[in-house]
Enzyme design. Structure first.
Site, PDB file in Angstrom:
ATOM      1  CB  THR A  34      -0.909   0.014   1.248  1.00 47.00           C
ATOM      2  OG1 THR A  34      -1.485   1.321   1.388  1.00 47.00           O
ATOM      3  CG2 THR A  34      -0.146  -0.290   2.531  1.00 47.00           C
ATOM      4  CD  GLU A  62      -2.461   5.150   4.385  1.00 42.15           C
ATOM      5  OE1 GLU A  62      -1.955   5.542   5.449  1.00 42.15           O
ATOM      6  OE2 GLU A  62      -3.229   5.847   3.707  1.00 42.15           O
ATOM      7  CE1 TYR A 119      -3.824  -1.915   5.775  1.00 39.57           C
ATOM      8  CE2 TYR A 119      -3.016   0.237   5.097  1.00 39.57           C
ATOM      9  CZ  TYR A 119      -3.545  -1.004   4.783  1.00 39.57           C
ATOM     10  OH  TYR A 119      -3.781  -1.323   3.467  1.00 39.57           O
ATOM     11  CE  LYS A 174      -1.995  -4.335   3.610  1.00 36.49           C
ATOM     12  NZ  LYS A 174      -2.310  -5.503   2.786  1.00 36.49           N
TER      13      LYS A 174
HETATM   14  P1  NDP Z   1     -11.296  -5.023   2.260  1.00 33.78           P
HETATM   15  O1  NDP Z   1     -11.222  -4.468   3.638  1.00 33.78           O
HETATM   16  O2  NDP Z   1     -12.472  -4.733   1.412  1.00 33.78           O
HETATM   17  O3  NDP Z   1     -11.143  -6.627   2.341  1.00 33.78           O
HETATM   18  C1  NDP Z   1     -10.323  -7.241   3.282  1.00 33.78           C
HETATM   19  C2  NDP Z   1     -10.482  -8.734   3.175  1.00 33.78           C
HETATM   20  O4  NDP Z   1      -9.635  -9.379   4.145  1.00 33.78           O
HETATM   21  C3  NDP Z   1     -11.909  -9.243   3.472  1.00 33.78           C
HETATM   22  O5  NDP Z   1     -12.205 -10.285   2.564  1.00 33.78           O
HETATM   23  C4  NDP Z   1     -11.784  -9.792   4.884  1.00 33.78           C
HETATM   24  O6  NDP Z   1     -12.711 -10.799   5.188  1.00 33.78           O
HETATM   25  C5  NDP Z   1     -10.392 -10.380   4.806  1.00 33.78           C
HETATM   26  N1  NDP Z   1      -9.811 -10.680   6.119  1.00 33.78           N
HETATM   27  C6  NDP Z   1      -9.651  -9.831   7.162  1.00 33.78           C
HETATM   28  N2  NDP Z   1      -9.076 -10.482   8.191  1.00 33.78           N
HETATM   29  C7  NDP Z   1      -8.869 -11.765   7.790  1.00 33.78           C
HETATM   30  C8  NDP Z   1      -8.312 -12.905   8.394  1.00 33.78           C
HETATM   31  N3  NDP Z   1      -7.847 -12.885   9.649  1.00 33.78           N
HETATM   32  N4  NDP Z   1      -8.256 -14.059   7.686  1.00 33.78           N
HETATM   33  C9  NDP Z   1      -8.736 -14.106   6.421  1.00 33.78           C
HETATM   34  N5  NDP Z   1      -9.277 -13.055   5.788  1.00 33.78           N
HETATM   35  C10 NDP Z   1      -9.341 -11.893   6.474  1.00 33.78           C
HETATM   36  O7  NDP Z   1      -9.948  -4.573   1.509  1.00 33.78           O
HETATM   37  P2  NDP Z   1      -9.713  -4.183  -0.038  1.00 33.78           P
HETATM   38  O8  NDP Z   1     -10.358  -5.206  -0.881  1.00 33.78           O
HETATM   39  O9  NDP Z   1     -10.006  -2.753  -0.231  1.00 33.78           O
HETATM   40  O10 NDP Z   1      -8.133  -4.313  -0.144  1.00 33.78           O
HETATM   41  C11 NDP Z   1      -7.511  -5.548  -0.499  1.00 33.78           C
HETATM   42  C12 NDP Z   1      -6.091  -5.543   0.031  1.00 33.78           C
HETATM   43  O11 NDP Z   1      -5.371  -4.473  -0.561  1.00 33.78           O
HETATM   44  C13 NDP Z   1      -5.984  -5.339   1.535  1.00 33.78           C
HETATM   45  O12 NDP Z   1      -4.865  -6.097   1.985  1.00 33.78           O
HETATM   46  C14 NDP Z   1      -5.686  -3.866   1.676  1.00 33.78           C
HETATM   47  O13 NDP Z   1      -5.004  -3.585   2.868  1.00 33.78           O
HETATM   48  C15 NDP Z   1      -4.823  -3.637   0.452  1.00 33.78           C
HETATM   49  N6  NDP Z   1      -4.852  -2.296  -0.108  1.00 33.78           N
HETATM   50  C16 NDP Z   1      -6.047  -1.695  -0.380  1.00 33.78           C
HETATM   51  C17 NDP Z   1      -6.080  -0.438  -0.920  1.00 33.78           C
HETATM   52  C18 NDP Z   1      -7.371   0.221  -1.261  1.00 33.78           C
HETATM   53  O14 NDP Z   1      -7.363   1.422  -1.499  1.00 33.78           O
HETATM   54  N7  NDP Z   1      -8.488  -0.507  -1.324  1.00 33.78           N
HETATM   55  C19 NDP Z   1      -4.827   0.303  -1.193  1.00 33.78           C
HETATM   56  C20 NDP Z   1      -3.648  -0.480  -0.980  1.00 33.78           C
HETATM   57  C21 NDP Z   1      -3.665  -1.708  -0.430  1.00 33.78           C
HETATM   58  P3  NDP Z   1     -14.169 -10.461   5.850  1.00 33.78           P
HETATM   59  O15 NDP Z   1     -15.055 -10.142   4.670  1.00 33.78           O
HETATM   60  O16 NDP Z   1     -14.492 -11.718   6.543  1.00 33.78           O
HETATM   61  O17 NDP Z   1     -13.958  -9.277   6.753  1.00 33.78           O
HETATM   62  P1  GDP Z   2      -6.753   5.623   3.852  1.00 27.79           P
HETATM   63  O1  GDP Z   2      -5.959   6.523   2.962  1.00 27.79           O
HETATM   64  O2  GDP Z   2      -6.467   4.163   3.628  1.00 27.79           O
HETATM   65  O3  GDP Z   2      -6.671   5.967   5.282  1.00 27.79           O
HETATM   66  O4  GDP Z   2      -8.281   5.758   3.335  1.00 27.79           O
HETATM   67  P2  GDP Z   2      -9.555   6.499   3.963  1.00 27.79           P
HETATM   68  O5  GDP Z   2     -10.571   6.549   2.884  1.00 27.79           O
HETATM   69  O6  GDP Z   2      -9.970   5.860   5.245  1.00 27.79           O
HETATM   70  O7  GDP Z   2      -9.047   7.964   4.300  1.00 27.79           O
HETATM   71  C1  GDP Z   2      -8.540   8.828   3.295  1.00 27.79           C
HETATM   72  C2  GDP Z   2      -8.281  10.209   3.896  1.00 27.79           C
HETATM   73  O8  GDP Z   2      -9.542  10.802   4.206  1.00 27.79           O
HETATM   74  C3  GDP Z   2      -7.468  10.188   5.201  1.00 27.79           C
HETATM   75  O9  GDP Z   2      -6.499  11.201   5.154  1.00 27.79           O
HETATM   76  C4  GDP Z   2      -8.506  10.514   6.260  1.00 27.79           C
HETATM   77  O10 GDP Z   2      -7.988  11.191   7.410  1.00 27.79           O
HETATM   78  C5  GDP Z   2      -9.442  11.418   5.474  1.00 27.79           C
HETATM   79  N1  GDP Z   2     -10.766  11.542   6.080  1.00 27.79           N
HETATM   80  C6  GDP Z   2     -11.390  12.697   6.425  1.00 27.79           C
HETATM   81  N2  GDP Z   2     -12.567  12.439   6.995  1.00 27.79           N
HETATM   82  C7  GDP Z   2     -12.708  11.089   7.013  1.00 27.79           C
HETATM   83  C8  GDP Z   2     -13.731  10.223   7.496  1.00 27.79           C
HETATM   84  O11 GDP Z   2     -14.753  10.645   8.028  1.00 27.79           O
HETATM   85  N3  GDP Z   2     -13.539   8.879   7.330  1.00 27.79           N
HETATM   86  C9  GDP Z   2     -12.409   8.387   6.730  1.00 27.79           C
HETATM   87  N4  GDP Z   2     -12.274   7.068   6.565  1.00 27.79           N
HETATM   88  N5  GDP Z   2     -11.408   9.185   6.287  1.00 27.79           N
HETATM   89  C10 GDP Z   2     -11.565  10.515   6.430  1.00 27.79           C
END
Ligand code: NDP
Ligand code: GDP
Length: 326
Positions: free
Chosen positions: A131, A133, A155, A159
């Site tokens: 990520t 992040e 987090y 990562k």
């Molecule tokens: P989501 O939060 O939508 O999905 C997370 C998934 O992980 C869910 O299927 C969840 O299952 C599963 N999970 C959580 N804990 C466990 C566990 N202990 N064992 C097995 N499965 C588990 O994330 P995204 O789809 O948005 O992201 C996919 C990946 O990419 C993540 O690793 C995220 O950190 C990373 N990422 C995402 C970004 C984004 O902007 N979306 C940016 C960069 C990286 P359940 O449904 O049961 O909760």
């Molecule tokens: P992140 O980049 O993975 O933390 O994705 P988020 O969508 O959770 O947050 C993106 C940015 O939006 C971060 O800088 C947050 O601090 C900002 N932000 C501002 N208000 C909010 C809020 O109400 N919820 C979330 N999730 N983010 C917020």
């Protein structure tokens, strides 16, 4: 081997990216296996897969990233050609409330699956969901593969550990392991706790008279937002190369949370400014103020670039929330 004969194993298949990646791999003829953790409310587990109408085409297998034995068993049973590790405690804000769990799942979980691959089927190709992040307190205005990391949350620290373990397994055991450093990516399947989806959902609720205001934290934060559909294509491309490598996946454009809100509200004929209330409970102990990626390497080596604009994506999300709430 043609894609038609390939087996893919996806952790995190019930999440946003897992659902879109499964859809992409099915369209390419893959046999797709996805890990699901046990829940007492089984009917909500596969809601995203149902939204995409693919739940019946996937083999769901039980397991948990913190349970190495379940991963070894799945690797033995499935013998996948490609493994995509998308599972994580993925919400930054929660990682301060649950830092240990975040470390165990988001960090150590990757080592569990790397070990399961090494022990059972070391020629499986591995994708690690890293990520932007990890760049945190940014050290360069455009973040690329060589930019130094500065994680700003439990987090991001978890990562970063998983990222280096992926590289370590590649270098130590000659495994085909890639780390995709993906910038924020969204879609109608994004979790409601993330800011884009929180905003599109709230805009629709306000339009329908179900809500009167939108409470947010730091709306000056800037993110490089892309569409999950574009980004899962990059994951797949990374596993189709001659050699494993790490790639930044981004759009190269950054936007404030404030301006993203305006896009969503304007799509409904509303002015976001009239509804936003700043609420300190949404501030974070340490903020990542700005992220902006340089995807040049991915473009040159993978032929990948983002196709869907922020405006098109936010409007799609608003329309999907309208469909859900109406
Ligand atoms: P989501 O939060 O939508 O999905 C997370 C998934 O992980 C869910 O299927 C969840 O299952 C599963 N999970 C959580 N804990 C466990 C566990 N202990 N064992 C097995 N499965 C588990 O994330 P995204 O789809 O948005 O992201 C996919 C990946 O990419 C993540 O690793 C995220 O950190 C990373 N990422 C995402 C970004 C984004 O902007 N979306 C940016 C960069 C990286 P359940 O449904 O049961 O909760
Ligand atoms: P992140 O980049 O993975 O933390 O994705 P988020 O969508 O959770 O947050 C993106 C940015 O939006 C971060 O800088 C947050 O601090 C900002 N932000 C501002 N208000 C909010 C809020 O109400 N919820 C979330 N999730 N983010 C917020």
């Amino acid at each position: 081997m043609s894609d038609t004969n390939k087996k893919a194993f996806i952790t995190g298949i019930t999440g946003q990216d897992g659902a879109y990646l499964a859809q992409l791999l099915l369209s390419k003829g893959y046999e797709v296996y996805g890990m699901v953790r046990r829940s007492s409310t089984a009917e909500v587990v596969d809601v995203r897969l149902k939204w995409l109408n693919i739940v019946d085409k996937i083999h769901l297998v039980d397991g948990d990233l913190t349970d190495l034995s379940s991963l070894i068993r799945i690797m033995q049973d499935v013998q996948p050609d490609e493994v995509y590790n998308l599972a994580a405690q993925s919400f930054v804000k929660t990682s301060w409330q649950q830092p240990i769990l975040t470390g165990q799942v988001t960090g150590m979980g990757a080592t569990h699956i790397l070990e399961a691959i090494r022990l059972v089927k070391p020629d499986s190709r591995y994708y690690q969901a890293s990520t932007s992040e990890m760049f945190g307190l940014i050290q360069e205005s455009y973040q690329k593969e060589s930019t130094p990391f500065y994680p700003r949350s439990p987090y991001a620290a978890a990562k970063l550990y998983a990222h280096w373990m992926t590289i370590n397994y590649r270098e130590s055991f000659d495994m085909y392991a890639c780390s995709g450093i993906l910038f924020n990516h969204e879609s109608p399947l994004r979790g409601l706790e993330f800011v884009t989806r929180k905003v599109t959902d709230a805009a629709v609720r306000i339009k329908l008279g179900l809500q009167t205001e939108l409470r947010l934290g730091n709306i000056d934060a800037k993110r490089d937002w892309g569409h999950a559909k574009d980004y899962v294509r990059a994951m797949w491309l990374m596993l189709q190369q001659d050699k494993p490598d790490d790639f930044v996946i981004a759009t190269g454009r950054t936007t404030t949370v404030r301006d993203m809100c305006h896009i969503a509200f304007e799509h409904l004929g509303l002015n976001a400014q009239d509804y936003i209330v700043i609420d300190p409970q949404f501030f974070r102990p340490a903020e990542v103020e700005v992220l902006l990626g340089d995807p040049a390497k991915a473009k040159a080596a993978l032929g990948w670039e983002a196709k869907i604009s922020l405006e098109a994506m936010i409007c799609e999300m608003v329309d999907a929330d309208m469909q859900r709430l109406q």
